[in-house]
Write a protein that holds these residues in place. Structure first.
Motif, PDB file in Angstrom:
ATOM      1  N   HIS A  17       0.848  -1.182   0.000  1.00 14.09           N
ATOM      2  CA  HIS A  17       0.000   0.000   0.000  1.00 14.09           C
ATOM      3  C   HIS A  17       0.889   1.239   0.000  1.00 14.09           C
ATOM      4  O   HIS A  17       1.704   1.420   0.905  1.00 14.09           O
ATOM      5  CB  HIS A  17      -0.917   0.018   1.225  1.00 14.09           C
ATOM      6  CG  HIS A  17      -2.017  -1.002   1.166  1.00 14.09           C
ATOM      7  ND1 HIS A  17      -3.238  -0.754   0.565  1.00 14.09           N
ATOM      8  CD2 HIS A  17      -2.070  -2.285   1.599  1.00 14.09           C
ATOM      9  CE1 HIS A  17      -4.002  -1.833   0.662  1.00 14.09           C
ATOM     10  NE2 HIS A  17      -3.307  -2.777   1.279  1.00 14.09           N
ATOM     11  N   ALA A  18       0.700   2.093  -0.991  1.00 11.16           N
ATOM     12  CA  ALA A  18       1.517   3.295  -1.105  1.00 11.16           C
ATOM     13  C   ALA A  18       1.324   4.230   0.075  1.00 11.16           C
ATOM     14  O   ALA A  18       2.219   5.011   0.419  1.00 11.16           O
ATOM     15  CB  ALA A  18       1.194   4.023  -2.415  1.00 11.16           C
ATOM     16  N   THR A  19       0.172   4.153   0.733  1.00 13.38           N
ATOM     17  CA  THR A  19      -0.108   5.041   1.868  1.00 13.38           C
ATOM     18  C   THR A  19       0.801   4.760   3.063  1.00 13.38           C
ATOM     19  O   THR A  19       0.888   5.564   3.986  1.00 13.38           O
ATOM     20  CB  THR A  19      -1.578   4.900   2.313  1.00 13.38           C
ATOM     21  OG1 THR A  19      -1.847   3.515   2.593  1.00 13.38           O
ATOM     22  CG2 THR A  19      -2.519   5.389   1.224  1.00 13.38           C
ATOM     23  N   ARG A  20       1.485   3.605   3.053  1.00 12.77           N
ATOM     24  CA  ARG A  20       2.376   3.258   4.154  1.00 12.77           C
ATOM     25  C   ARG A  20       3.787   3.828   3.980  1.00 12.77           C
ATOM     26  O   ARG A  20       4.619   3.703   4.886  1.00 12.77           O
ATOM     27  CB  ARG A  20       2.479   1.735   4.280  1.00 12.77           C
ATOM     28  CG  ARG A  20       1.154   1.051   4.607  1.00 12.77           C
ATOM     29  CD  ARG A  20       1.289  -0.459   4.479  1.00 12.77           C
ATOM     30  NE  ARG A  20       0.048  -1.156   4.842  1.00 12.77           N
ATOM     31  CZ  ARG A  20      -0.284  -2.356   4.382  1.00 12.77           C
ATOM     32  NH1 ARG A  20       0.528  -3.004   3.555  1.00 12.77           N
ATOM     33  NH2 ARG A  20      -1.425  -2.912   4.757  1.00 12.77           N
ATOM     34  N   THR A  22       5.186   6.611   4.152  1.00 18.29           N
ATOM     35  CA  THR A  22       5.676   7.605   5.112  1.00 18.29           C
ATOM     36  C   THR A  22       5.737   7.067   6.540  1.00 18.29           C
ATOM     37  O   THR A  22       6.096   7.806   7.461  1.00 18.29           O
ATOM     38  CB  THR A  22       4.775   8.851   5.101  1.00 18.29           C
ATOM     39  OG1 THR A  22       3.440   8.473   5.450  1.00 18.29           O
ATOM     40  CG2 THR A  22       4.781   9.501   3.716  1.00 18.29           C
ATOM     41  N   LYS A  74       3.459   8.927  12.358  1.00 16.65           N
ATOM     42  CA  LYS A  74       4.710   8.627  11.660  1.00 16.65           C
ATOM     43  C   LYS A  74       5.087   7.149  11.739  1.00 16.65           C
ATOM     44  O   LYS A  74       6.110   6.746  11.191  1.00 16.65           O
ATOM     45  CB  LYS A  74       5.847   9.469  12.252  1.00 16.65           C
ATOM     46  CG  LYS A  74       5.628  10.972  12.108  1.00 16.65           C
ATOM     47  CD  LYS A  74       6.739  11.750  12.782  1.00 16.65           C
ATOM     48  CE  LYS A  74       6.490  13.258  12.687  1.00 16.65           C
ATOM     49  NZ  LYS A  74       7.546  14.033  13.404  1.00 16.65           N
ATOM     50  N   GLY A 123       5.064  -2.027   1.870  1.00 17.43           N
ATOM     51  CA  GLY A 123       5.016  -0.623   1.505  1.00 17.43           C
ATOM     52  C   GLY A 123       5.525   0.349   2.543  1.00 17.43           C
ATOM     53  O   GLY A 123       5.534   1.560   2.309  1.00 17.43           O
ATOM     54  N   TYR A 124       5.955  -0.158   3.718  1.00 20.02           N
ATOM     55  CA  TYR A 124       6.436   0.746   4.763  1.00 20.02           C
ATOM     56  C   TYR A 124       7.776   1.366   4.365  1.00 20.02           C
ATOM     57  O   TYR A 124       8.625   0.710   3.759  1.00 20.02           O
ATOM     58  CB  TYR A 124       6.572   0.006   6.094  1.00 20.02           C
ATOM     59  CG  TYR A 124       5.236  -0.404   6.664  1.00 20.02           C
ATOM     60  CD1 TYR A 124       4.429   0.520   7.321  1.00 20.02           C
ATOM     61  CD2 TYR A 124       4.755  -1.700   6.513  1.00 20.02           C
ATOM     62  CE1 TYR A 124       3.191   0.154   7.823  1.00 20.02           C
ATOM     63  CE2 TYR A 124       3.519  -2.083   7.012  1.00 20.02           C
ATOM     64  CZ  TYR A 124       2.737  -1.139   7.666  1.00 20.02           C
ATOM     65  OH  TYR A 124       1.505  -1.507   8.153  1.00 20.02           O
TER      66      TYR A 124
END
Length: 260
Positions: A17-20, A22, A74, A123-124
């Motif tokens: 998941h690209a949302t991870r 950051t 974060k 994705g992290y």
């Protein structure tokens, strides 16, 4: 992937998941809390059932500490667990926003490396692998690890334990050389890991020295810290309050003083 029912999501490295990107994955390396399978070196002085019970307290305190740190937006809290099939044993022990990821590999080094690889595949943006035996690690140490991994450039973060191991290793990439040819469960683990990082031209950031609880002597240190408010002599900053563990030790101490 595991198929047993659990209240927590089970991460799949095949579905990133690209949302991870950051987020720093704060992954606690843990065995499912079964009596006779966890913290057996604490028996004696504890019974096997008490050893399993204090292991649950350690998990609760460590994950609640991480969840509070992760509330900054974060980081994310995760349990890297073994064995597969025992996922449900973590139900109601973890903060609601935690996730699970199964361990794979044979030896401890293989499992650490595989967990880092799998979480990065999820994705992290970075990963901290954290032991489940250090319930009073200061939140400031976790915060420092996350901040250092958020900086540009590659590096390794190490939280050294008083016995020569480490309670945390943080990475932005899964460097296999940091887990190969390490003499695990010895007093040279941190030194060997630092040497491996140097050989790989990796910057190494050292977190505050802490300790893990795996025998009667370190249980005494923990008891003194939580019940007597006596910090370990080798520490420089206050530890986490670890209320679940403190309550458990207090009850044990009361039982002992009552002669039961």
């Amino acid at each position: 992937m595991p198929t047993s029912t659990t209240r927590y999501p089970i991460l799949d490295p095949a579905i990133p998941h690209a949302t991870r990107a950051t987020l720093c994955a704060m992954a606690v390396m843990a065995k499912a809390p079964r009596s006779g399978k966890v913290k057996t070196r604490l028996a004696p002085p504890l019974t096997l059932d008490q050893s399993a019970a204090i292991n649950i307290c350690f998990l609760r305190d460590t994950t609640e500490n991480i969840a509070a740190v992760a509330a900054s937006g974060k980081a994310a809290g995760i349990i890297s667990y073994t064995p597969i099939g025992d996922e449900a044993l973590f139900d109601n022990l973890l903060p609601a926003d935690f996730a699970l990821i199964p361990q794979r590999g044979e030896g401890f080094g293989e499992r650490l490396l595989a967990t880092a690889q799998d979480l990065i595949a999820c994705g992290y943006g970075s990963v901290c692998l954290i032991d489940s035996d250090s319930p009073t690690v200061p939140a400031a140490a976790f915060e420092q690890a996350i901040a250092e991994l958020a900086k540009p450039g590659d590096r390794v973060i190490l939280g050294p334990s008083h016995d020569g191991g480490y309670y945390l290793i943080g990475l932005k990439r899964a460097h296999s050389e940091l887990f190969a040819n390490i003499t695990w469960s010895t007093s040279t683990v941190v030194a060997e890991t630092i040497a491996a990082a140097k050989a790989a031209n990796l910057e190494t950031v050292i977190l505050p020295l802490w300790y893990d609880v795996d025998d009667a002597a370190t249980l005494d240190i923990l008891t003194a810290e939580l019940l007597l408010h006596t910090p370990p002599p080798f520490t420089t900053i206050p530890g986490y309050s670890a209320l679940h563990t403190r309550d458990f030790l207090g009850k044990l101490n009361q039982q002992g003083s009552d002669g039961r």
